[in-house]
Write an enzyme that holds these catalytic residues in place. Sequence first.
Site, PDB file in Angstrom:
ATOM      1  N   ASP A 141       0.802  -1.218   0.000  1.00 47.53           N
ATOM      2  CA  ASP A 141       0.000   0.000   0.000  1.00 47.53           C
ATOM      3  C   ASP A 141       0.838   1.273   0.000  1.00 47.53           C
ATOM      4  OD1 ASP A 141      -2.740   0.223  -0.268  1.00 47.53           O
ATOM      5  OD2 ASP A 141      -3.151  -0.566   1.718  1.00 47.53           O
ATOM      6  N   ASP A 162      -6.187  -4.393  -5.250  1.00 49.99           N
ATOM      7  CA  ASP A 162      -5.841  -3.015  -4.887  1.00 49.99           C
ATOM      8  C   ASP A 162      -4.395  -2.668  -5.249  1.00 49.99           C
ATOM      9  OD1 ASP A 162      -7.676  -4.459  -3.184  1.00 49.99           O
ATOM     10  OD2 ASP A 162      -7.877  -2.683  -1.926  1.00 49.99           O
TER      11      ASP A 162
END
Length: 384
Positions: free
Chosen positions: A97, A163
């Site tokens: 992330d 993601d």
Amino acid sequence: ARMDSNITRQVLEAAWGFILERTRANAAAFGDRLPHAAVDGRYDFPEDGGWAGGFWSGILNLAYAKTRDPFYLEHQRSSWPRYLRRLALPDQPADYDLGHFYVPSFVADHLLTGSDRARAVALQAAVLQCRSFHARGGFIQSWPVWTPGDPFAEENPGRVIIDAMYNLPLLYWAHAQTGDESFKTVALTHARTSAQVLVRPDGTTFHTFVFDPASGRPKYGRTHQGHANDSCWARGQAWAIGGFAMAHRFQPEPVLLDAARRCADAFLRHTLPGGVVRWDFALDEDSAEPIDTSASAIAANGLLLLAPHVDPETAAGYRRRAALIAASLFVHHSTRDDPRQQGLIRHGCGHKPAGRNTDASLIYGDYFFVELIARLSGQAVPWW
């Protein structure tokens, strides 16, 4: 439905006025903190920003790019100590992330201002992101294996999630800055693997896919935030559109462009007449389940990223749908008429299975709404 171009210009001008006014007020209220979700109109602030705090910095950078008002830049940089603490942790785990966190903040700052400090921090984050690469499986491992109480912990050493496609631009940028081929190898290998295992034949996506961590052999698809393992989580599908479009722009390959197009078309097939989507595509149009405006905002930007790489007719259709989504978000889902709200758009669905932030303003939904307005206004967003 069609939208007159004059109405589009009026919407964009009104949206920018609302965005800049609300962002200025929020900057004064937030100080150096990084927000996440606003359930009752007021944002919460996870320690050092959680996974999404970088999107608040991104809103400030977009406002600065629009106005060149140093107010926005100064407030964006006021949170830098929180980013630096995160990188300085001695036990900092590898983290897919980091792109979400450092691209709209430090990469954007460097591209807007030429800051050497911002560049150095972003490169440090890119090096850390590469530590998550699983060479045998050809993917960036997505979640820490040590998460306390995580029911998925046994699978995490071999997990990839959709993601991560939107985090790869950190590595694309790092390669462009340094010429280091390792950044390119990690990013493209992950993108190719994701296209192979995460995108189904009908263009929908698994949220996550599990590999055998020892051999790297692919095993099965799983969900974490979706309705079921065989359903399609809407925000994951949105990440896929722009993620594969940017991967193809970085290294033009038919498999990446095909993945982006199929994901875009699947998202549009499941879009409701008002331009938004349910939080999972398995839910009927007439369902009372929540919508997720953040998914629509992310997907609309993805359509604009994809448009330059397809034929003119398809590109015009993607741009038209993106504009309709933008108008819907502003006219029907923004908080423009309620100055007590800190969020920009309502009805984001954060994590439905966990019951968290199921009808909220979400900082990433706000960010991609602002980015969408910027792109449709002709403003460059060079960090994605």
